[in-house]
Design a protein around this motif. Structure first.
Motif, PDB file in Angstrom:
ATOM      1  N   LYS A 288       0.804  -1.217   0.000  1.00 14.50           N
ATOM      2  CA  LYS A 288       0.000   0.000   0.000  1.00 14.50           C
ATOM      3  C   LYS A 288       0.840   1.272   0.000  1.00 14.50           C
ATOM      4  O   LYS A 288       0.399   2.334  -0.484  1.00 14.50           O
ATOM      5  CB  LYS A 288      -0.947   0.008   1.207  1.00 14.50           C
ATOM      6  N   ASP A 289       2.071   1.192   0.522  1.00 13.24           N
ATOM      7  CA  ASP A 289       2.909   2.384   0.629  1.00 13.24           C
ATOM      8  C   ASP A 289       3.831   2.593  -0.572  1.00 13.24           C
ATOM      9  O   ASP A 289       4.540   3.601  -0.629  1.00 13.24           O
ATOM     10  CB  ASP A 289       3.767   2.310   1.910  1.00 13.24           C
ATOM     11  N   CYS A 290       3.817   1.640  -1.516  1.00 13.93           N
ATOM     12  CA  CYS A 290       4.768   1.756  -2.630  1.00 13.93           C
ATOM     13  C   CYS A 290       4.160   1.417  -3.994  1.00 13.93           C
ATOM     14  O   CYS A 290       4.865   1.455  -5.005  1.00 13.93           O
ATOM     15  CB  CYS A 290       5.995   0.878  -2.379  1.00 13.93           C
ATOM     16  N   PHE A 291       2.857   1.115  -4.060  1.00 11.58           N
ATOM     17  CA  PHE A 291       2.254   0.745  -5.342  1.00 11.58           C
ATOM     18  C   PHE A 291       2.310   1.883  -6.348  1.00 11.58           C
ATOM     19  O   PHE A 291       2.357   1.661  -7.564  1.00 11.58           O
ATOM     20  CB  PHE A 291       0.804   0.285  -5.152  1.00 11.58           C
ATOM     21  N   ILE A 292       2.302   3.117  -5.853  1.00  9.25           N
ATOM     22  CA  ILE A 292       2.284   4.270  -6.747  1.00  9.25           C
ATOM     23  C   ILE A 292       3.525   4.326  -7.622  1.00  9.25           C
ATOM     24  O   ILE A 292       3.494   4.863  -8.744  1.00  9.25           O
ATOM     25  CB  ILE A 292       2.119   5.575  -5.921  1.00  9.25           C
ATOM     26  N   ASP A 293       4.620   3.763  -7.132  1.00 12.99           N
ATOM     27  CA  ASP A 293       5.859   3.744  -7.928  1.00 12.99           C
ATOM     28  C   ASP A 293       5.679   2.937  -9.214  1.00 12.99           C
ATOM     29  O   ASP A 293       6.322   3.222 -10.231  1.00 12.99           O
ATOM     30  CB  ASP A 293       7.006   3.151  -7.110  1.00 12.99           C
ATOM     31  N   ILE A 294       4.835   1.918  -9.164  1.00 15.59           N
ATOM     32  CA  ILE A 294       4.579   1.090 -10.347  1.00 15.59           C
ATOM     33  C   ILE A 294       3.898   1.935 -11.422  1.00 15.59           C
ATOM     34  O   ILE A 294       4.273   1.898 -12.601  1.00 15.59           O
ATOM     35  CB  ILE A 294       3.691  -0.123  -9.991  1.00 15.59           C
ATOM     36  N   ILE A 295       2.896   2.701 -11.028  1.00 10.99           N
ATOM     37  CA  ILE A 295       2.159   3.536 -11.971  1.00 10.99           C
ATOM     38  C   ILE A 295       3.097   4.528 -12.648  1.00 10.99           C
ATOM     39  O   ILE A 295       3.057   4.721 -13.873  1.00 10.99           O
ATOM     40  CB  ILE A 295       1.009   4.268 -11.253  1.00 10.99           C
ATOM     41  N   ARG A 296       3.962   5.145 -11.859  1.00 11.38           N
ATOM     42  CA  ARG A 296       4.862   6.164 -12.409  1.00 11.38           C
ATOM     43  C   ARG A 296       5.948   5.541 -13.285  1.00 11.38           C
ATOM     44  O   ARG A 296       6.308   6.098 -14.324  1.00 11.38           O
ATOM     45  CB  ARG A 296       5.475   6.969 -11.261  1.00 11.38           C
ATOM     46  N   TRP A 297       6.446   4.386 -12.886  1.00 12.29           N
ATOM     47  CA  TRP A 297       7.445   3.694 -13.714  1.00 12.29           C
ATOM     48  C   TRP A 297       6.810   3.250 -15.032  1.00 12.29           C
ATOM     49  O   TRP A 297       7.384   3.449 -16.108  1.00 12.29           O
ATOM     50  CB  TRP A 297       7.993   2.476 -12.967  1.00 12.29           C
ATOM     51  N   ALA A 298       5.626   2.675 -14.950  1.00 14.05           N
ATOM     52  CA  ALA A 298       4.950   2.177 -16.155  1.00 14.05           C
ATOM     53  C   ALA A 298       4.639   3.323 -17.116  1.00 14.05           C
ATOM     54  O   ALA A 298       4.736   3.165 -18.334  1.00 14.05           O
ATOM     55  CB  ALA A 298       3.672   1.441 -15.767  1.00 14.05           C
ATOM     56  N   ARG A 299       4.271   4.470 -16.570  1.00 13.45           N
ATOM     57  CA  ARG A 299       3.948   5.619 -17.414  1.00 13.45           C
ATOM     58  C   ARG A 299       5.142   6.035 -18.270  1.00 13.45           C
ATOM     59  O   ARG A 299       4.970   6.502 -19.408  1.00 13.45           O
ATOM     60  CB  ARG A 299       3.475   6.785 -16.546  1.00 13.45           C
ATOM     61  N   SER A 300       6.347   5.845 -17.762  1.00 12.68           N
ATOM     62  CA  SER A 300       7.538   6.210 -18.532  1.00 12.68           C
ATOM     63  C   SER A 300       7.697   5.327 -19.766  1.00 12.68           C
ATOM     64  O   SER A 300       8.434   5.678 -20.686  1.00 12.68           O
ATOM     65  CB  SER A 300       8.790   6.122 -17.646  1.00 12.68           C
ATOM     66  N   TYR A 301       7.023   4.185 -19.779  1.00 10.74           N
ATOM     67  CA  TYR A 301       7.029   3.284 -20.940  1.00 10.74           C
ATOM     68  C   TYR A 301       5.680   3.293 -21.657  1.00 10.74           C
ATOM     69  O   TYR A 301       5.450   2.483 -22.556  1.00 10.74           O
ATOM     70  CB  TYR A 301       7.350   1.858 -20.498  1.00 10.74           C
ATOM     71  N   ASN A 302       4.782   4.175 -21.255  1.00 10.97           N
ATOM     72  CA  ASN A 302       3.423   4.251 -21.820  1.00 10.97           C
ATOM     73  C   ASN A 302       2.632   2.967 -21.609  1.00 10.97           C
ATOM     74  O   ASN A 302       1.804   2.584 -22.438  1.00 10.97           O
ATOM     75  CB  ASN A 302       3.478   4.600 -23.314  1.00 10.97           C
ATOM     76  N   ILE A 303       2.902   2.299 -20.488  1.00 13.89           N
ATOM     77  CA  ILE A 303       2.187   1.072 -20.139  1.00 13.89           C
ATOM     78  C   ILE A 303       1.106   1.401 -19.116  1.00 13.89           C
ATOM     79  O   ILE A 303       1.363   2.079 -18.113  1.00 13.89           O
ATOM     80  CB  ILE A 303       3.150   0.014 -19.562  1.00 13.89           C
ATOM     81  N   SER A 304      -0.122   0.944 -19.354  1.00 13.04           N
ATOM     82  CA  SER A 304      -1.215   1.199 -18.422  1.00 13.04           C
ATOM     83  C   SER A 304      -1.151   0.230 -17.242  1.00 13.04           C
ATOM     84  O   SER A 304      -0.644  -0.889 -17.364  1.00 13.04           O
ATOM     85  CB  SER A 304      -2.569   1.092 -19.124  1.00 13.04           C
ATOM     86  N   VAL A 305      -1.673   0.677 -16.118  1.00 13.75           N
ATOM     87  CA  VAL A 305      -1.712  -0.138 -14.899  1.00 13.75           C
ATOM     88  C   VAL A 305      -3.159  -0.223 -14.415  1.00 13.75           C
ATOM     89  O   VAL A 305      -3.813   0.799 -14.187  1.00 13.75           O
ATOM     90  CB  VAL A 305      -0.830   0.462 -13.783  1.00 13.75           C
ATOM     91  N   ALA A 306      -3.664  -1.441 -14.290  1.00 17.85           N
ATOM     92  CA  ALA A 306      -5.001  -1.668 -13.737  1.00 17.85           C
ATOM     93  C   ALA A 306      -4.851  -1.911 -12.236  1.00 17.85           C
ATOM     94  O   ALA A 306      -4.223  -2.882 -11.812  1.00 17.85           O
ATOM     95  CB  ALA A 306      -5.658  -2.872 -14.407  1.00 17.85           C
ATOM     96  N   VAL A 307      -5.404  -1.016 -11.446  1.00 18.37           N
ATOM     97  CA  VAL A 307      -5.262  -1.073  -9.988  1.00 18.37           C
ATOM     98  C   VAL A 307      -6.523  -1.672  -9.383  1.00 18.37           C
ATOM     99  O   VAL A 307      -7.640  -1.304  -9.757  1.00 18.37           O
ATOM    100  CB  VAL A 307      -5.005   0.331  -9.414  1.00 18.37           C
ATOM    101  N   GLU A 308      -6.341  -2.609  -8.453  1.00 21.50           N
ATOM    102  CA  GLU A 308      -7.471  -3.224  -7.755  1.00 21.50           C
ATOM    103  C   GLU A 308      -7.304  -2.986  -6.251  1.00 21.50           C
ATOM    104  O   GLU A 308      -6.530  -3.675  -5.595  1.00 21.50           O
ATOM    105  CB  GLU A 308      -7.535  -4.719  -8.060  1.00 21.50           C
ATOM    106  N   PRO A 309      -8.038  -1.997  -5.693  1.00 22.32           N
ATOM    107  CA  PRO A 309      -7.845  -1.679  -4.270  1.00 22.32           C
ATOM    108  C   PRO A 309      -8.445  -2.700  -3.305  1.00 22.32           C
ATOM    109  O   PRO A 309      -8.100  -2.705  -2.126  1.00 22.32           O
ATOM    110  CB  PRO A 309      -8.563  -0.330  -4.117  1.00 22.32           C
TER     111      PRO A 309
END
Length: 477
Positions: A288-309
Motif C-alpha cells: 500500500k505504501d509503494c504501489f504508486i511507484d509502479i504507476i509512475r514507472w509504467a507511465r515512462s514506458y506508456n504502459i497502463s496499470v489496472a489497480v485493484e484496491p
C-alpha cells in the motif's frame, strides 16, 4: 483494386448477420496509442456475405466479385462490383479495411486516425441494428494451467488446487467449438500459463483460427521463442502483475526470490517487440505504501496499470487470502494516491456509463457474452468463480451449455433491481456489483449479500472523484 482486412480487425459471420470489430474491446493498449477506437458494427446479411470474401492478405476486387456472383443471382458483374466497392470503401473509411491499386500498396497502408463521422448515413444499407444481440458468446477465458511457480499471498486460487495443466486435445476441442460459435477472443491464464508444455503450439493455433488473444502471465518463464510467436499475432496482448518496484516487497508477496527482476525483464522484452502489455496491481497491506511507484514507472514506458484496491476472496470460501486486504483507513489513503495519478477522470467516465443502466439491466456481465473454462473442462461464469460449475465441455458441448444451462440462465436473469440496497444508493454509479465477490465472501454463498467494505469504498471513491475534478459538488457524508 485490392482490399484486405486490417491487422487489428476481427470479423465473424453469423447466419443472418455479421459482426466486425477492432481489437480495442479485447486487447490492451499502450497509453500513447493514437489509433482510433473504431468499435463494433453489426452488418446486414448481404453485407456479411460480401465481407466474408475478405482476407488478411490483399484480394483483387474482380476475384471477389466473381466469387460473389455464385451467391447473388440476377445481377451483372458490373453492377455487383459497384455495390461491393461502395461497401468496401465505406469500411476503408472507418478503418476496418485497407485498399490499394496493387498488393504492395494495399499492404503498405499504415493505420491512422480515420474520420468516419460523415459516412454513417451511407452505412445504413449494409448495417443492421434490429437483431437479437443478446447472449452472443464473444469471449472465453481458459485456465491452461492451475500449477504456478509463484505463491502469491492474495491469490483467489487456493494453493492446494494448483496442480494441473490442461490436456492439449481438450484445449483444441475448446478452440474448435468456440470458433464454430464465432467466439472472438480467448484469454489464456492460470496458474502460470507458461508452465503449460504446449503453450507455444496453442498460441499458434489461436492465431490460425483468427482469435484475439490475451495472455495473463507472471512472465518469469518467458522465452525468446514464445516472444516470437506472440509477436506474430497482431491480435495478441499480455498482462502481468507487479506488486512493487521494491524487489523485497514484490518477492515477499509472490514468495519467489528474484521474481520481480524476471517479470520486469520479460515485460520490457515484450514492450521492445511492440507487443501490447498491461500491468495488474492488486493493492494490499504489503504494498500500500509503494504501489504508486509502479504507476509512475509504467507511465515512462506508456504502459497502463489496472489497480485493484479491494482483492477478491478465494473461491474455496475460506477467505484466508483476504487477511491481506486493506482496512477502511488504508483504503482511504490508497484511494487518495490512486485517484491523484489521473484515475479520477477514468472513474468519472465509467460512472457516466453506469448512469445509463436501469433497474432492469443485468447486474453484471455474467452470462452476457463470456465464459470461463478450467483445466478439467469445467465451465464457470467468470474468473474467480470456479466453484460455481455450470457444466463440463467433456460431456456437453460449449454451445449446449451456453444456450441451455439452467444455472447460467438463472444468473443471466438477475437484474439490478433485485439488489434492493443498491437501487436508491446515491453512489451506485461508482460501484460494480460483483456476484462472484459476494458468493466467495459470504459463508452461506449468498450472491445478494454485498460486503460492507465494498460499499464504503464506493462512497469514498465517489466523494474523492468529485472533489478532485472540482466543479461537481462532493456528496456529503
Amino acid at each position: 483494386m485490392f482490399y484486405k482486412l486490417n491487422d487489428n480487425i476481427i470479423f465473424r459471420k453469423y447466419n443472418k448477420f455479421g459482426l466486425i470489430t477492432d481489437n480495442s474491446e479485447y486487447g490492451y493498449r499502450l497509453l500513447n496509442d493514437q489509433q482510433n477506437i473504431i468499435g463494433e458494427k453489426y452488418l446486414s446479411e448481404s453485407g456479411a456475405v460480401m465481407l466474408n470474401t475478405i482476407r488478411r492478405i490483399p484480394r483483387n476486387i474482380d476475384d471477389i466479385v466473381k466469387e460473389l456472383l455464385n451467391i447473388f443471382e440476377g445481377i451483372s458483374f458490373k453492377d455487383l462490383k459497384v455495390d461491393v466497392m461502395e461497401f468496401f470503401d465505406l469500411l476503408v473509411d472507418y478503418g476496418y479495411l485497407s485498399k490499394g491499386s496493387s498488393v504492395e500498396e494495399c499492404n503498405s497502408i499504415k493505420l491512422v486516425n480515420f474520420e468516419h463521422l460523415n459516412c454513417e448515413n451511407n452505412f445504413e444499407d449494409f448495417s443492421i441494428d434490429e437483431i437479437d444481440k443478446k447472449y452472443l458468446l464473444k469471449s472465453i477465458h481458459i485456465d491452461v494451467a492451475t500449477v504456478c511457480n509463484e505463491k502469491c499471498i492474495h491469490c483467489y486460487i487456493p494453493h492446494n488446487c494448483k496442480t494441473k495443466t490442461i490436456d492439449t486435445n481438450l484445449f483444441l476441442k475448446i478452440l474448435k467449438e468456440a470458433r464454430d460459435m464465432n467466439v472472438i477472443h480467448v484469454s489464456l491464464s492460470g496458474g502460470e500459463p507458461l508452465l503449460y508444455k504446449d503453450i507455444n503450439y496453442v498460441l499458434e493455433k489461436c492465431k490460425e483460427l483468427d482469435f484475439s488473444v490475451n495472455v495473463l502471465s507472471n512472465l518469469t518463464l518467458l522465452t525468446d521463442e514464445t516472444i516470437a510467436i506472440m509477436k506474430d499475432n497482431k491480435l495478441l496482448s499480455v498482462q502481468t502483475s507487479i506488486y512493487s518496484m521494491n524487489n523485497k516487497v514484490h518477492d515477499w508477496i509472490t514468495k519467489k526470490e528474484g521474481s520481480l527482476e524476471k517479470t520486469i525483464t520479460g515485460l520490457l522484452k515484450l514492450h521492445k517487440e511492440g507487443i501490447p502489455v498491461q500491468i495488474s496491481c492488486p493493492i494490499m497491506h504489503q504494498n500500500k505504501d509503494c504501489f504508486i511507484d509502479i504507476i509512475r514507472w509504467a507511465r515512462s514506458y506508456n504502459i497502463s496499470v489496472a489497480v485493484e484496491p479491494l482483492i477478491f476472496a478465494s473461491y474455496d470460501n475460506l477467505r484466508e487470502n483476504i487477511k491481506n486486504r486493506l482496512t477502511e483507513e488504508e483504503l482511504d489513503l490508497v484511494l487518495d494516491q490512486y485517484l491523484s495519478e489521473g484515475y479520477a477522470e477514468m472513474m468519472y467516465e465509467k460512472a457516466q456509463d453506469q448512469m445509463k443502466l436501469t433497474p432492469e439491466s443485468p447486474i453484471c456481465s455474467v452470462g452476457q457474452d463470456s465464459l470461463c473454462i478450467s483445466v478439467d473442462g469445467e465451465i464457470f461464469p467468470c474468473a474467480g468463480w470456479q466453484s460455481n460449475i455450470l457444466g463440463n465441455i467433456k460431456s456437453n458441448s460449449l454451445k449446449d451449455i451456453w444456450e441451455h444451462s439452467e444455472k447460467l440462465n438463472a444468473l443471466r436473469s438477475i437484474k439490478r433491481s433485485q439488489f434492493l440496497q443498491c437501487v436508491s444508493c446515491k453512489d451506485r454509479e461508482y460501484c460494480t456489483v460483483c456476484m462472484m465477490r459476494n458468493y466467495n465472501e459470504d459463508i452461506n454463498k449468498n450472491i445478494f449479500k454485498i460486503n460492507r467494505l465494498q460499499c464504503k469504498m464506493t462512497k469514498m471513491m465517489h466523494n474523492k472523484v468529485e472533489t478532485i475534478l472540482k466543479g461537481i459538488p462532493a456528496i456529503k457524508s
